[in-house]
Design an enzyme around this catalytic site. Structure first.
Site, PDB file in Angstrom:
ATOM      1  N   CYS A   1      -0.179   2.110  -4.976  1.00  0.00           N
ATOM      2  CA  CYS A   1      -1.451   3.188  -5.637  1.00  0.00           C
ATOM      3  C   CYS A   1      -0.412   4.261  -5.764  1.00  0.00           C
ATOM      4  O   CYS A   1       0.814   4.378  -4.618  1.00  0.00           O
ATOM      5  CB  CYS A   1      -2.205   4.160  -3.950  1.00  0.00           C
ATOM      6  SG  CYS A   1      -3.748   1.944  -4.086  1.00  0.00           S
TER       7      CYS A   1
ATOM      8  N   HIS B   1       0.907  -1.453  -0.228  1.00  0.00           N
ATOM      9  CA  HIS B   1       0.227  -0.010   0.414  1.00  0.00           C
ATOM     10  C   HIS B   1       0.938   1.072   0.001  1.00  0.00           C
ATOM     11  O   HIS B   1       2.254   1.315   0.611  1.00  0.00           O
ATOM     12  CB  HIS B   1      -1.181  -0.395   1.455  1.00  0.00           C
ATOM     13  CG  HIS B   1      -2.188  -0.873   1.113  1.00  0.00           C
ATOM     14  ND1 HIS B   1      -2.919  -0.509  -0.004  1.00  0.00           N
ATOM     15  CD2 HIS B   1      -2.389  -1.889   1.279  1.00  0.00           C
ATOM     16  CE1 HIS B   1      -4.184  -2.204   0.662  1.00  0.00           C
ATOM     17  NE2 HIS B   1      -3.238  -2.228   1.397  1.00  0.00           N
TER      18      HIS B   1
END
Lengths: 399, 604
Positions: free
Chosen positions: A199, A157
């Site tokens: 991301c 992440h």
């Protein structure tokens, strides 16, 4: 380069074929890449069951990299959580990368070097920079040198400028860029390919400033990288889109493939990935067109057999000839001095096979020399080379 | 200079506030009620969403096949229950053992403060039986609970059957990371409280005796209480309100809603279906009704299902009820089982307790919620009325010419009112024996009638005590008393609204106008009527009528009165049995405060 050139030159010379100009290009191609060994550092930074896909991502890249020839001893695999043995896994001891459970990327020969809570920012940076306590086992070290091409794959992440490790700390793009600069200063890589699937992944390579780094990311700043497909039996998403399509691409690659980096840049367009993958090549000295996929994903294959002689730099050829003649007289003495440095010739093999065998042995010994030598000055390498490797060439020559 | 820091400006502002006091109060009160009514509209009630990352979406594959087996177990259970005349302990033990669970039974006994109509005796004895399904590959540190109440008659036997069938199915799966406890509790809430106290080894309510070495399964992360009394269901109702108005984490309700939608089950809340149109007036009326029902239920402080007692232990729980009504499309046990299976699989993925979503909310429908940040302003406006009135009182006090009465003049009214409150709290239960000896009523009736008697008697208490002291009987006296009463009321209501918003809001909505308007001068009959109407007991009565009206089965006067008496008895009982707070709050705090206001009214 200095040590490799004479060996290769002799190798080509010993087969005694006339030189052709068309082969010149082949030779240039041969010396296109400056690396002699490959390493891979594969990092999954997320824990928890619902981050199954990050472990699956990393293990899929691990599988491909092993298939293309990089051995476990040259792979540093860091997995922050153990999905295969998670009590929620309805298929224990497996990690699937494709729904309908077609491909179990966990297998039975996976070697995880940093597992669970050992995957921390500090450990990752120590691996990269080599500042590791002396008690660290060999499998946990990145023992690269200035002839190593390193593939670094990270997933987890992330956000704008950081990647989250283990739900408790982050590594920033500045830290990563500095780590790479340390690696450059310490001559720990020849070229580096950095792939990140998180991301806003492109933010992680924005700050790189060391030469010879190529970077790919799954999404631009401000975009999220999406996961690919859920599996209803297991109850989680199995992979991320970008890595899924990279894998599909890598499945087509075999160790002798000539596919180059430009093809990798085209993988996963926006229509499939929803996010826009990005790449950065300004720090890289070679044209991506000329960079093979196998330069990073596979292991180096420095041996090419050809029946034609290639004339290299004239001075270098003279120098090699001098050395060769000098050693011819001393050959027997050096051999007897070393005793067990005998080279066996198998009469059952024909000439080309002997050549190939000799070449293979030469390659092995070259690697050994490189591993064990502390310094690479010509004065040290050449004599050792002539003692250990020369016999093989001469045998091939005499065949 | 600033508006508030300039003394000249400040004086002008305060003069403005005092002059416009009444219009401002009225405006604020109307704004508070208006805000409350507007909460059922979409802008103030956004859509619900799943906040917990670990639970994610509903992507699991439910494969529960044993619908028929569930019905068979249910029939067996019903027969055994009839034969045993209570919970069939031996049969349940044997069946659960056969399914591969670790079975434990917990006998308990509880002395009631007074025998109510349903139980008719002082001592209630029962047995809870539960089986633990151990997680195959995890240490038993966490667990989930599926509980089914064993009620009288043939109720809930299908629920027990479904629970046993689910246990049989769950036992064959290897993906459980938490233990699952399948609990059958006798005597509904009483048994549940006994089990929870024994499980957590605490003694919250006192006087609960239970025995036996109990098996534990670690910390309970979530619980689902199931009630099902028919072979097929037409809809699924969820009950969220717990003891003292505590609510489970909204994520659990979202989970239920998501899985009902996935399996195509019709799900309701407060017995009302969702409406898809949001802009029309009937839809608004519908969601307002649902909201009001939730407010009334939460305000009563009664747990609306067995789940209500879990919340105190920080275990998120809901009650799921299968309803069989006159609808055409019926769902079988397999679908119901699949929904529960899906919910438990998602709860299995939890890594921490549910904490990401809201703990304080109101639900105008299953897919919309009103969070605490949105509903508090409604209460704030009502308290603003009190604040404005206080301001005016202060100014009047300063402006009045008489000398200040000593604070001692206020002590008699305070003492008398609080003594009345204490009597209201203690006497009914303590004096029930005396009452039954002298009057031909049962204990429950005696208790309730004592409550009403003390309540009314408090109003008739002599209020002239203040005249005895110097400075009493003056204008300043009642103003100071009113000041104190308003402060007291504001403090109480604010504290109540923080813990149980509905209780605080309902009391504020009824008591604030009367409290602001009361004074010994002026139209005494009107003010007296207003004050009587605002008393908590009348609020309760009106609340009961409103509740029945909203549930679309309006009650007549006699029935309403009966329900009122029942509610009083329940309130007392729940306080003594489970530690419910509305009764002591109303008896010890709100009633004395109201008596103070009554005192102010009867000052001269």
């Amino acid at each position: 380069m200095a040590a490799a050139l004479p060996a290769v030159a002799l190798l080509l010379g010993c087969c005694g074929a006339p030189l052709a100009s068309g082969v010149q290009d082949q030779a240039e191609q041969f010396f296109r890449s400056g690396h002699t060994n490959n390493w891979a550092v594969l990092v999954c930074t997320s824990r928890f069951w619902f981050n199954y896909r990050h472990v699956a991502n990393t293990l899929s890249v691990y599988r491909s990299v092993k298939r293309l020839g990089i051995p476990d001893s040259h792979i540093v695999l860091m997995l922050a959580d153990d999905m295969a043995c998670n009590p929620r896994n309805p298929k224990p001891a497996t990690v699937f990368s494709h729904k309908n459970m077609e491909l179990n990327v966990y297998g039975d020969d996976v070697e995880v070097d940093y597992r669970s809570y050992e995957v921390t920012v500090e450990n990752f940076l120590r691996v990269l920079t080599g500042r590791i306590p002396p008690s660290t086992p060999r499998s946990k070290r990145l023992l690269s040198d200035d002839r190593s091409n390193i593939l670094i794959y990270m997933t987890g992440h992330g956000g704008n400028g950081f990647l989250k490790f283990q739900d408790s700390e982050e590594i920033t793009n500045v830290e990563l860029a500095d780590a790479f600069e340390q690696m450059w200063q310490k001559r720990r890589y020849n070229e580096l390919l950095f792939i990140i699937d998180t991301c806003q992944g492109a933010s992680m390579y924005e700050r790189f400033y060391s030469p010879n780094i190529m970077a790919l990311a799954s999404s631009q700043v401000g975009e999220d990288s999406l996961s690919h497909q859920p599996d209803l039996g297991i109850g989680v998403h199995l992979m991320d889109r970008y890595t899924f399509y990279v894998l599909e691409f890598l499945e087509e690659i075999h160790p002798a493939s000539q596919t180059n980096m430009n093809d990798l840049f085209q993988v996963c367009p926006k229509s499939l990935c929803v996010s826009t993958p990005g790449h950065r090549t300004d720090l890289f000295q070679r044209d991506p067109q000329n960079v093979l996929i196998t330069d990073f994903f596979g292991s180096v294959r420095k041996v090419e057999i050809t029946t034609e002689t290639i004339s290299l730099d004239r001075d270098l050829t003279v120098f090699e000839n001098e050395h060769r003649h000098r050693l011819e007289d001393e050959w027997l003495e050096s051999i007897s001095a070393e005793g067990d440095l005998e080279v066996l010739v198998d009469n059952r093999l024909d000439r080309s096979q002997q050549c190939a065998l000799a070449a293979k042995r030469a390659n092995c010994i070259l690697d050994c020399i490189k591993w064990s030598m502390a310094s690479w000055s010509k004065e040290v390498i050449l004599p050792l080379h002539f003692v250990l490797v020369q016999p093989h060439y001469d045998i091939a020559r005499f065949l | 200079m600033g508006l508030l820091s300039d003394p000249h400006c400040r004086r002008a502002l305060s003069r403005l506030v005092v002059r416009l006091n009444t219009p401002l109060c009225v405006l604020s009160y109307v704004a508070g009620l208006g805000w409350f009514l507007a909460m059922a509209l979409p802008p103030l009630a956004p859509r619900t969403y799943m906040s917990e990352n670990a639970m994610g979406s509903t992507m699991v594959e439910e494969q529960f096949p044993h619908g028929e087996r569930a019905l068979a177990y249910g029939r067996d259970f019903a027969a055994q229950k009839k034969k045993a005349g209570g919970i069939p302990v031996a049969w349940l033990e044997k069946t659960m053992w056969g399914l591969g669970l670790e079975v434990y039974k917990q006998p308990f006994a509880r002395t009631l403060p007074f025998p109510d109509e349903s139980r008719e005796r002082y001592m209630v004895k029962g047995t809870n039986i539960y089986g633990i399904l151990r997680a195959p590959r995890a240490a038993s540190t966490e667990s989930l609970v599926l509980s089914v109440p064993c009620s009288e008659g043939t109720q809930n036997s299908q629920a027990v059957g479904l629970m046993l069938a689910l246990a049989a199915y769950f036992r064959g799966q290897i993906y459980w990371a938490k233990d699952i406890i399948f609990l059958v509790n006798e005597h509904d809430l009483l048994g549940m409280e006994a089990w929870l106290e024994a499980y957590h080894d605490v003694n919250v309510t006192g006087k609960m005796q239970s025995s036996g070495a109990l098996g534990r399964a670690g910390a309970i992360q979530a619980a689902v209480a199931l009630e099902l009394s028919s072979d097929v269901v037409t809809s699924f109702d969820v009950a969220v309100e717990g003891l003292n108005g505590q609510l489970p984490n909204l994520d659990l309700v979202n989970l239920f809603h998501a899985f009902c939608q996935k399996n195509g089950l019709l799900c309701t809340i407060q017995g009302k279906l969702q409406r898809s149109d949001w802009d029309t007036l009937p839809a608004y009326a519908h969601s307002l009704q649902t909201l009001l029902l939730m407010v009334l239920k939460q305000g009563s402080g009664r747990p609306q299902g067995d789940h209500g007692l879990f919340l105190r232990y920080h275990i998120e729980a809901i009650t799921v009820r299968g309803i069989n009504s006159f609808r055409q499309y019926k769902y079988d046990m397999t679908t119901v089982g699949k929904t529960l299976e899906g919910m438990f699989r998602k709860l299995n993925n939890l890594l921490e307790r549910l904490h990401q979503s809201y703990f304080f909310y109101l639900l105008p429908s299953l897919s919309r919620f009103v969070s605490i940040g949105v509903y508090m302003p409604a209460f704030g406006f009502l308290i603003l009325v009190l604040a404005l009135d206080l301001w005016m009182q202060l100014n009047k006090c300063e402006a009045a010419s008489e000398p200040r009465p000593g604070l001692l003049a206020l002590v008699p009214p305070l003492v008398v009112c609080h003594a009345a409150g204490l009597a209201l709290y203690l006497l009914p239960v303590l004096g029930q024996r005396v009452a039954t000896q002298h009057f031909p009523v049962s204990e429950a009736e005696a208790v309730v009638l004592t409550v009403i008697a003390i309540y009314v008697a408090g109003m008739a208490l002599p209020h002239s005590a203040h005249r005895a002291l110097p400075g009493g009987g003056s204008d300043r006296g009642w103003m100071t008393l009113k000041l104190l009463a308003l402060l007291y009321l504001a403090a109480q209501l604010s504290c109540a609204a923080l813990l149980n918003f509905s209780l605080g809001f309902l009391l504020a909505a009824t008591m604030v106008p009367a409290a602001a308007a009361v004074r010994p001068t002026g139209p005494r009959p009107v003010l007296a009527a207003l004050l009587v109407l605002s008393t908590p007991a009348v609020t309760l009565l009106l609340g009961i009528f409103l509740h029945r009206e909203l549930e679309e089965r309006p009650a007549g006067l006699a029935e309403g009165w009966q329900l009122f008496l029942q509610a009083l008895a329940e309130g007392l009982l729940q306080h003594h049995l489970y530690g419910a707070l509305p009764f002591p709050f109303l008896a010890l705090l709100t009633y004395p405060c109201w008596l103070l206001l009554w005192n102010v009214l009867c000052w001269k």
